[in-house]
Scaffold this motif. Sequence first.
Motif, mmCIF file in Angstrom:
data_model
loop_
_atom_site.group_PDB
_atom_site.id
_atom_site.type_symbol
_atom_site.label_atom_id
_atom_site.label_comp_id
_atom_site.label_asym_id
_atom_site.label_seq_id
_atom_site.Cartn_x
_atom_site.Cartn_y
_atom_site.Cartn_z
ATOM 1 N N GLN A 61 0.830 -1.206 0.000
ATOM 2 C CA GLN A 61 0.000 0.000 0.000
ATOM 3 C C GLN A 61 0.865 1.258 0.000
ATOM 4 O O GLN A 61 0.407 2.332 -0.332
ATOM 5 C CB GLN A 61 -0.933 0.016 1.215
ATOM 6 C CG GLN A 61 -1.915 -1.134 1.245
ATOM 7 C CD GLN A 61 -2.822 -1.151 0.021
ATOM 8 O OE1 GLN A 61 -3.173 -0.115 -0.529
ATOM 9 N NE2 GLN A 61 -3.167 -2.342 -0.423
ATOM 10 N N LEU A 62 2.130 1.108 0.403
ATOM 11 C CA LEU A 62 3.044 2.245 0.426
ATOM 12 C C LEU A 62 3.395 2.718 -0.985
ATOM 13 O O LEU A 62 3.778 3.858 -1.181
ATOM 14 C CB LEU A 62 4.328 1.875 1.170
ATOM 15 C CG LEU A 62 4.156 1.437 2.622
ATOM 16 C CD1 LEU A 62 5.476 0.956 3.179
ATOM 17 C CD2 LEU A 62 3.606 2.576 3.450
ATOM 18 N N VAL A 99 10.533 6.017 -5.267
ATOM 19 C CA VAL A 99 10.312 7.422 -4.947
ATOM 20 C C VAL A 99 8.924 7.758 -5.469
ATOM 21 O O VAL A 99 8.669 7.696 -6.673
ATOM 22 C CB VAL A 99 11.377 8.328 -5.616
ATOM 23 C CG1 VAL A 99 11.125 9.777 -5.270
ATOM 24 C CG2 VAL A 99 12.772 7.901 -5.203
ATOM 25 N N HIS A 100 8.026 8.103 -4.567
ATOM 26 C CA HIS A 100 6.631 8.308 -4.926
ATOM 27 C C HIS A 100 6.434 9.711 -5.493
ATOM 28 O O HIS A 100 6.436 10.686 -4.761
ATOM 29 C CB HIS A 100 5.741 8.062 -3.724
ATOM 30 C CG HIS A 100 6.108 6.801 -3.000
ATOM 31 N ND1 HIS A 100 5.961 5.566 -3.562
ATOM 32 C CD2 HIS A 100 6.671 6.598 -1.797
ATOM 33 C CE1 HIS A 100 6.392 4.649 -2.719
ATOM 34 N NE2 HIS A 100 6.839 5.260 -1.640
ATOM 35 N N LYS A 101 6.304 9.780 -6.784
ATOM 36 C CA LYS A 101 6.115 11.060 -7.464
ATOM 37 C C LYS A 101 4.644 11.293 -7.741
ATOM 38 O O LYS A 101 4.147 12.406 -7.646
ATOM 39 C CB LYS A 101 6.933 11.074 -8.778
ATOM 40 C CG LYS A 101 6.783 12.311 -9.595
ATOM 41 C CD LYS A 101 7.410 13.511 -8.899
ATOM 42 C CE LYS A 101 7.400 14.732 -9.781
ATOM 43 N NZ LYS A 101 6.248 15.583 -9.604
ATOM 44 N N GLY A 102 3.946 10.277 -8.132
ATOM 45 C CA GLY A 102 2.518 10.367 -8.391
ATOM 46 C C GLY A 102 2.189 10.930 -9.751
ATOM 47 O O GLY A 102 2.699 11.950 -10.159
ATOM 48 N N HIS A 103 1.370 10.256 -10.476
ATOM 49 C CA HIS A 103 0.780 10.630 -11.759
ATOM 50 C C HIS A 103 1.641 11.568 -12.606
ATOM 51 O O HIS A 103 1.289 12.705 -12.879
ATOM 52 C CB HIS A 103 -0.589 11.250 -11.524
ATOM 53 C CG HIS A 103 -1.618 10.663 -12.417
ATOM 54 N ND1 HIS A 103 -1.892 9.328 -12.430
ATOM 55 C CD2 HIS A 103 -2.412 11.228 -13.342
ATOM 56 C CE1 HIS A 103 -2.842 9.096 -13.318
ATOM 57 N NE2 HIS A 103 -3.174 10.220 -13.884
ATOM 58 N N THR A 104 2.787 11.067 -13.000
ATOM 59 C CA THR A 104 3.770 11.811 -13.782
ATOM 60 C C THR A 104 3.814 11.233 -15.192
ATOM 61 O O THR A 104 3.695 10.024 -15.360
ATOM 62 C CB THR A 104 5.155 11.670 -13.127
ATOM 63 O OG1 THR A 104 5.049 12.041 -11.760
ATOM 64 C CG2 THR A 104 6.177 12.541 -13.799
#
Length: 180
Positions: free
Chosen positions: A7-8, A117-122
């Motif tokens: 989930q991370l 590394v969680h950047k998100g919707h890139t």
Amino acid sequence: MYNVDTQLIKFVTDHYYIQRPGIVNKIIHNGRTFYNKFERIDEPLTRMVMNDHADGKIVVAHDMINRHNKVENIVFDYNGRNPDRFWHRAQLMLREEGFINFTAYETKTPGHLHLYVHKGHTTFQEAIQLGRLLSTKLATKLPKEWRMFPTTDLPREYNILILPYKLYAKERGASWSKHM
């Protein structure tokens, strides 16, 4: 049972890849020939499949790029000999760059890590540029013993990572970040 806290990280679950004993297909990319051993399965990545992976019955990989050509994570695939030093240096560099959500997982090989590394919707191209920038900055502090994902150096079918086996360390919006 697959007990890694996935989930991370947000990864693509509408399909997955299974490693086969033989070559599935041959890919020519940028003048190089790649022999792919992972077969794409167009079914949802379920907990049962993840449990089979954890039990060692199959090797499962997840896709880095979704069907809309977006990327949620930029990943350092560390293959060196000193994961503690790598984690410490990468953690400091990522904090300095303003990233507060990142997670490292152990792979099957002892001492090797996948640092998400969680950047998100890139977008795919933005993720590649950011990955190269982060890799270059980290290479000023450490000998380069990692690869970045996603990448254009490999075919689209190679922008996959094997599911994590164990959590190594995580950083989640630490309390110090509000003081910066």
